[in-house]
Design an enzyme around this catalytic site. Structure first.
Site, short mmCIF file in Angstrom:
data_model
loop_
_atom_site.label_atom_id
_atom_site.label_comp_id
_atom_site.label_asym_id
_atom_site.label_seq_id
_atom_site.Cartn_x
_atom_site.Cartn_y
_atom_site.Cartn_z
CG ASP A 22 20.40 37.35 -31.73
OD1 ASP A 22 20.15 38.58 -31.77
OD2 ASP A 22 20.58 36.74 -30.66
CB SER A 23 24.10 39.80 -30.90
OG SER A 23 23.01 39.64 -30.03
CE1 TYR A 49 27.31 41.08 -32.57
CE2 TYR A 49 25.57 41.65 -34.11
CZ TYR A 49 26.71 40.92 -33.81
OH TYR A 49 27.23 40.06 -34.73
N GLY A 50 24.29 45.05 -28.12
CA GLY A 50 23.46 46.14 -27.60
C GLY A 50 24.20 47.21 -26.85
CB CYS A 86 20.06 41.00 -33.63
SG CYS A 86 20.90 42.02 -32.43
CG ASN A 87 14.53 43.69 -31.27
OD1 ASN A 87 13.53 44.33 -31.51
ND2 ASN A 87 14.49 42.38 -31.03
CB THR A 88 21.12 45.64 -31.30
OG1 THR A 88 20.64 45.44 -29.97
CG2 THR A 88 22.18 46.71 -31.30
CD GLU A 109 22.52 35.05 -22.75
OE1 GLU A 109 23.64 34.78 -22.28
OE2 GLU A 109 22.35 35.57 -23.88
CB CYS A 166 15.59 43.07 -26.37
SG CYS A 166 17.08 42.14 -25.97
CB THR A 167 16.65 38.34 -29.02
OG1 THR A 167 17.77 38.85 -28.28
CG2 THR A 167 16.80 38.62 -30.49
CG HIS A 168 18.04 37.74 -24.34
ND1 HIS A 168 18.63 38.13 -25.51
CD2 HIS A 168 18.87 36.82 -23.78
CE1 HIS A 168 19.79 37.48 -25.65
NE2 HIS A 168 19.95 36.68 -24.61
N1 DGL Z 1 20.06 40.21 -29.53
C1 DGL Z 1 20.16 41.52 -28.92
C2 DGL Z 1 18.92 42.36 -29.33
O1 DGL Z 1 17.88 41.83 -29.63
C3 DGL Z 1 20.28 41.43 -27.42
C4 DGL Z 1 21.63 40.94 -26.94
C5 DGL Z 1 22.77 41.86 -27.32
O2 DGL Z 1 22.93 42.94 -26.73
O3 DGL Z 1 23.52 41.51 -28.23
O4 DGL Z 1 19.01 43.55 -29.36
#
Ligand code: DGL
Length: 272
Positions: free
Chosen positions: A11-12, A43-44, A74-76, A158, A190-192
């Site tokens: 993940d990012s 990353y987003g 990571c979804n991005t 976070e 998104c992960t969060h």
């Molecule tokens: N992990 C990223 C996602 O799921 C979210 C955090 C980021 O922007 O890196 O897209």
């Protein structure tokens, strides 16, 4: 590759631990090697080119640990660079977040009106919209997609502010247009976002089904070699110092995190 080979997850940053949580609840005997690119997160909000370059480097790092499977938490990355990960991983199977969530959305939506929330890059890529349209077309169904980038959800999760008045205010602001679109299903892309699930559900109302992309992707893990270790030792690699990852990560994962090591990517600068 053997049954004791780990499942690689990257993940990012810290957010991918929400996906690890789902993987371990379904496959508690598996060993995880996790990489969180905490030095380069987020990353987003980055360009597609940059995320694709990071995705290649992240995959190469995991490959050094001989995983039997790679999960792109990571979804991005799943949205803009899954092909890069697959190409780099070669024979090793790769599971991203987009397709499983879209299949689940089509399974549960009655109205065919589906909302998608994610980072700016995920939403701009239209990866969910494209995949939903493709799968709906295959099943001869109609689907309308309504998306919204919700970048402030990441720092709220976070900070541990998932149940705060601030989170509720932000959620109402972001989700207004999705509510107006009258969706019956919302993909948490998104992960969060699973951390904010309670508030998102209360803002969307009880009739909207929320899809946790990490949870449905974990259900797609079919292992040809299954570990039967009763207490597998997971390892966590991060590109920034481990302290923050440990504190927030323990909250996201709900267990103590040991064995966190910092890795540094040594690159040289060149003009492009
Ligand atoms: N992990 C990223 C996602 O799921 C979210 C955090 C980021 O922007 O890196 O897209």
């Amino acid at each position: 590759m053997s049954s004791t080979s780990p499942i690689g997850v990257f993940d990012s940053g810290i957010g991918g631990l929400t996906v690890v949580k789902e993987i371990l609840s379904l496959h508690p005997n598996e060993r995880i090697i996790y990489f969180g690119d905490t030095a380069r997160v987020p990353y987003g909000s980055k360009s597609i080119e940059t995320v694709r370059r990071y995705a290649l480097e992240d995959t190469e790092l995991l490959l050094e640990h001989s995983p039997k499977l790679i999960i792109v938490a990571c979804n991005t990355v799943s949205a803009v660079a899954l092909d890069v990960v697959k190409m780099t991983a070669g024979e090793i199977p790769v599971i991203g977040m987009i397709e499983p969530a879209c299949r689940e959305a089509l399974r549960i939506t009655k109205s065919g009106r589906v909302g998608v929330i994610g980072t700016e890059a995920t939403v701009a890529s239209k990866a969910y919209d494209t995949q939903l349209a493709f799968l709906a077309n295959e099943g001869a169904r109609a689907v309308a997609t309504f998306s919204k980038a919700c970048p402030l959800f990441v720092p709220l999760a976070e900070e541990g502010w998932e149940n705060s008045a601030a989170a509720e205010l932000v959620a109402k602001e972001y989700l207004g247009s999705i509510i107006e679109a009258n969706v019956d299903t919302l993909i948490l892309g998104c992960t969060h976002y699973p951390v904010l699930r309670k508030i998102i559900q209360s803002v969307m109302g009880p009739n909207v089904s929320l899809i946790n992309s990490g949870e449905v992707a974990s259900r797609e893990i079919l292992l040809s070699t299954i570990s039967n270790s009763s207490s597998p030792e997971h390892s966590y690699l991060v590109s920034d110092t481990p302290q923050k990852f440990q504190t927030i990560g323990e909250r996201f994962l709900g267990v103590q995190l040991d064995n966190i090591k910092q890795v540094i990517f040594e690159e040289t600068w060149k003009v492009v």
